[in-house]
Design a protein around this motif. Sequence first.
Motif, mmCIF file in Angstrom:
data_model
loop_
_atom_site.group_PDB
_atom_site.id
_atom_site.type_symbol
_atom_site.label_atom_id
_atom_site.label_comp_id
_atom_site.label_asym_id
_atom_site.label_seq_id
_atom_site.Cartn_x
_atom_site.Cartn_y
_atom_site.Cartn_z
ATOM 1 N N ALA A 130 0.827 -1.213 0.000
ATOM 2 C CA ALA A 130 0.000 0.000 0.000
ATOM 3 C C ALA A 130 0.856 1.256 0.000
ATOM 4 O O ALA A 130 0.556 2.236 -0.695
ATOM 5 C CB ALA A 130 -0.935 -0.010 1.210
ATOM 6 N N ALA A 131 1.930 1.250 0.770
ATOM 7 C CA ALA A 131 2.794 2.424 0.839
ATOM 8 C C ALA A 131 3.621 2.597 -0.428
ATOM 9 O O ALA A 131 3.749 3.710 -0.961
ATOM 10 C CB ALA A 131 3.711 2.327 2.053
ATOM 11 N N LYS A 132 4.182 1.501 -0.937
ATOM 12 C CA LYS A 132 5.093 1.596 -2.097
ATOM 13 C C LYS A 132 4.353 2.030 -3.351
ATOM 14 O O LYS A 132 4.931 2.732 -4.215
ATOM 15 C CB LYS A 132 5.765 0.241 -2.351
ATOM 16 N N THR A 133 3.113 1.640 -3.506
ATOM 17 C CA THR A 133 2.350 1.982 -4.705
ATOM 18 C C THR A 133 1.592 3.296 -4.561
ATOM 19 O O THR A 133 0.840 3.678 -5.463
ATOM 20 C CB THR A 133 1.353 0.857 -5.048
ATOM 21 N N TYR A 134 1.771 3.984 -3.426
ATOM 22 C CA TYR A 134 1.042 5.238 -3.207
ATOM 23 C C TYR A 134 1.414 6.283 -4.246
ATOM 24 O O TYR A 134 0.560 6.987 -4.792
ATOM 25 C CB TYR A 134 1.348 5.757 -1.799
ATOM 26 N N ASP A 135 2.720 6.382 -4.546
ATOM 27 C CA ASP A 135 3.191 7.399 -5.488
ATOM 28 C C ASP A 135 4.593 7.007 -5.932
ATOM 29 O O ASP A 135 5.343 6.405 -5.167
ATOM 30 C CB ASP A 135 3.194 8.779 -4.820
ATOM 31 N N GLU A 136 4.965 7.410 -7.147
ATOM 32 C CA GLU A 136 6.299 7.067 -7.652
ATOM 33 C C GLU A 136 7.404 7.759 -6.866
ATOM 34 O O GLU A 136 8.571 7.370 -6.944
ATOM 35 C CB GLU A 136 6.400 7.431 -9.130
ATOM 36 N N ILE A 137 7.070 8.761 -6.090
ATOM 37 C CA ILE A 137 8.055 9.477 -5.284
ATOM 38 C C ILE A 137 8.545 8.650 -4.097
ATOM 39 O O ILE A 137 9.587 8.936 -3.514
ATOM 40 C CB ILE A 137 7.448 10.822 -4.795
ATOM 41 N N ILE A 138 7.798 7.589 -3.756
ATOM 42 C CA ILE A 138 8.157 6.751 -2.610
ATOM 43 C C ILE A 138 9.365 5.899 -2.976
ATOM 44 O O ILE A 138 9.326 5.099 -3.919
ATOM 45 C CB ILE A 138 6.988 5.843 -2.177
ATOM 46 N N SER A 139 10.452 6.040 -2.191
ATOM 47 C CA SER A 139 11.700 5.354 -2.532
ATOM 48 C C SER A 139 11.987 4.140 -1.654
ATOM 49 O O SER A 139 12.704 3.230 -2.079
ATOM 50 C CB SER A 139 12.884 6.327 -2.424
ATOM 51 N N GLN A 140 11.470 4.113 -0.454
ATOM 52 C CA GLN A 140 11.747 2.998 0.443
ATOM 53 C C GLN A 140 10.628 2.856 1.471
ATOM 54 O O GLN A 140 10.056 3.854 1.912
ATOM 55 C CB GLN A 140 13.077 3.202 1.167
ATOM 56 N N VAL A 141 10.345 1.604 1.828
ATOM 57 C CA VAL A 141 9.330 1.322 2.846
ATOM 58 C C VAL A 141 9.888 0.293 3.817
ATOM 59 O O VAL A 141 10.335 -0.787 3.425
ATOM 60 C CB VAL A 141 8.019 0.778 2.228
ATOM 61 N N THR A 142 9.867 0.644 5.095
ATOM 62 C CA THR A 142 10.280 -0.265 6.162
ATOM 63 C C THR A 142 9.067 -0.556 7.044
ATOM 64 O O THR A 142 8.397 0.377 7.488
ATOM 65 C CB THR A 142 11.396 0.363 7.027
ATOM 66 N N VAL A 143 8.792 -1.829 7.255
ATOM 67 C CA VAL A 143 7.654 -2.221 8.083
ATOM 68 C C VAL A 143 8.131 -3.183 9.162
ATOM 69 O O VAL A 143 8.741 -4.214 8.848
ATOM 70 C CB VAL A 143 6.529 -2.895 7.250
ATOM 71 N N ASN A 144 7.887 -2.840 10.406
ATOM 72 C CA ASN A 144 8.203 -3.718 11.525
ATOM 73 C C ASN A 144 6.921 -4.180 12.198
ATOM 74 O O ASN A 144 6.037 -3.362 12.466
ATOM 75 C CB ASN A 144 9.081 -3.011 12.561
ATOM 76 N N TYR A 145 6.871 -5.467 12.447
ATOM 77 C CA TYR A 145 5.745 -6.052 13.175
ATOM 78 C C TYR A 145 6.257 -6.529 14.525
ATOM 79 O O TYR A 145 7.357 -7.088 14.639
ATOM 80 C CB TYR A 145 5.168 -7.245 12.396
ATOM 81 N N LEU A 146 5.484 -6.313 15.586
ATOM 82 C CA LEU A 146 5.865 -6.868 16.874
ATOM 83 C C LEU A 146 4.628 -7.273 17.660
ATOM 84 O O LEU A 146 3.543 -6.718 17.505
ATOM 85 C CB LEU A 146 6.712 -5.876 17.681
ATOM 86 N N ASP A 147 4.806 -8.301 18.485
ATOM 87 C CA ASP A 147 3.758 -8.703 19.425
ATOM 88 C C ASP A 147 4.405 -9.182 20.708
ATOM 89 O O ASP A 147 5.603 -9.470 20.753
ATOM 90 C CB ASP A 147 2.818 -9.755 18.832
ATOM 91 N N GLN A 148 3.608 -9.264 21.736
ATOM 92 C CA GLN A 148 4.119 -9.644 23.048
ATOM 93 C C GLN A 148 3.004 -10.268 23.885
ATOM 94 O O GLN A 148 1.872 -9.814 23.861
ATOM 95 C CB GLN A 148 4.677 -8.417 23.778
ATOM 96 N N GLU A 149 3.370 -11.323 24.602
ATOM 97 C CA GLU A 149 2.505 -11.899 25.631
ATOM 98 C C GLU A 149 3.312 -11.909 26.923
ATOM 99 O O GLU A 149 4.213 -12.730 27.098
ATOM 100 C CB GLU A 149 2.079 -13.323 25.266
ATOM 101 N N GLN A 150 3.011 -10.983 27.790
ATOM 102 C CA GLN A 150 3.748 -10.842 29.043
ATOM 103 C C GLN A 150 2.870 -11.340 30.197
ATOM 104 O O GLN A 150 1.829 -10.757 30.496
ATOM 105 C CB GLN A 150 4.153 -9.388 29.283
ATOM 106 N N ASN A 151 3.296 -12.420 30.831
ATOM 107 C CA ASN A 151 2.579 -12.963 31.983
ATOM 108 C C ASN A 151 3.365 -12.607 33.236
ATOM 109 O O ASN A 151 4.550 -12.934 33.350
ATOM 110 C CB ASN A 151 2.469 -14.490 31.867
ATOM 111 N N VAL A 152 2.728 -11.897 34.166
ATOM 112 C CA VAL A 152 3.434 -11.483 35.370
ATOM 113 C C VAL A 152 2.710 -11.966 36.625
ATOM 114 O O VAL A 152 1.488 -12.129 36.638
ATOM 115 C CB VAL A 152 3.609 -9.947 35.438
#
Length: 461
Positions: A130-152
């Motif tokens: 979605a980000a890369k095809t938004y416009d030809e001006i877009i040169s790079q896309v970095t996507v980080n995914y994270l999740d966490q299950e913290q049991n205390v």
Amino acid sequence: MLSKSIIEDIFFEALASGGDFAEIFMEDNFSTEIATVGGNIERGMSGRDFGIGIRIFSGLRSVYAYTNDLSKDNLINITRRATQAIKENKKDIVVNFDKKVIPVDHPYRLLPSKVDFTKKMEFTKRAYNAAKTYDEIISQVTVNYLDQEQNVLIANTEGVYVEDKRVRTRMLILVAAEYNGQIETGYIGPGALMGTEFYEKISIEDYAREAARNAKTMAMADYCPAGNMPVVVDNGFGGLMFHEACGHSLEASSVAKGLSVFSNRIGEKIASDLVTLVDDGSIINSWGSLGVDDEGMKTQKNILIEKGILKGYMIDKLNSRRMNMAATASGRRQNYRFAPTSRMTNTYIDNGTSTKEDIIGNTEKGLFAKYISAGSVNPATGHFNFSLSEAYLIENGKITKPVKGATLIGNGNKILQDVDMVGNNLEIGQGYCYAGSGALFIGAGQPTIRVKTMTVGGREE
């Protein structure tokens, strides 16, 4: 989790040398992080972190030890070694886990650990496309995914024995745009205290396109002029300004030591009548929320400033002793390696009565700060500076051309007093906060607000 009998043995050992309070914080944390660049995996990591922290008070003195060896002999040994720093007279103790604490319920449906890795990769690819095809001006896309299950598990000699499960997921989207040899970035990071059903509730593509729009807009923008002017800060993560400029100065970690501009000022008028500042760790499924804080207290809504009057601070257990004030469920830590201290959860300026359109229309000339990217503050003086990742000029009551390179410079005490319009469109954004007890998940928010004058840093192109 540890048996109550072992916890009791730890407590008896902890208080044998004269401590008057002991606490254990046990953590079993599962997390996944996927970093992608250009749609390809750069780094993928899943792991488990497991350990226990033991804290002991004697009056205003505190010692803290931690380990990931949960054998009884080791736990008793490190407790004994920790108490050597206290060396007070022995106290009698009776341990009864009879103080019932019911955590705020933050429901989740899809545990991240039950979701296949390929499904998580699919989330990142959707954002990338979605980000890369938004416009030809877009040169790079970095996507980080994270999740966490913290049991205390948190238990202490005041009778607390409570467990809390914290399930979080978030996506960080960074987009670069290049125009005439200049590269600018746009960033957005939606997240929540819930499982991966979060991605059924939002549009990943809409968020990715927003980051791309931000990058393109700033790449083509002129530089921001410098000077003193009214500043309108948009709703949502614009609240980071008050998180940094005022929130840290209301944490007991600085207030209790007299290191805050707001120390010993309860009941004083410190802000505009329009300003009500709240910290609330109980907002259901909000990124900065918890069921209980990291000292085992059920999270709650804390009104810090009400219609300009300072009403309270964010107070952890140790600083409550120093201040002779009740704790406010504000004790937080990154993990078991850190002793807790007073930290923010979801901090926000509450709704006012103006509309965003009214605020813009009543500003003849100024700056509209749409996105704040980072900031810092000195709690002792209240002086701060923030960089803006998207800003516009306001001319004749209308938002006009975009400008880049803008910074906001000022004093938290002063901007609280200089807020002269507050909108009715409260929204809370997601972020991180770094301080003495580690990196924490926080929410920061506000409606659209106007500060009647601020110093804006910039430069001519």
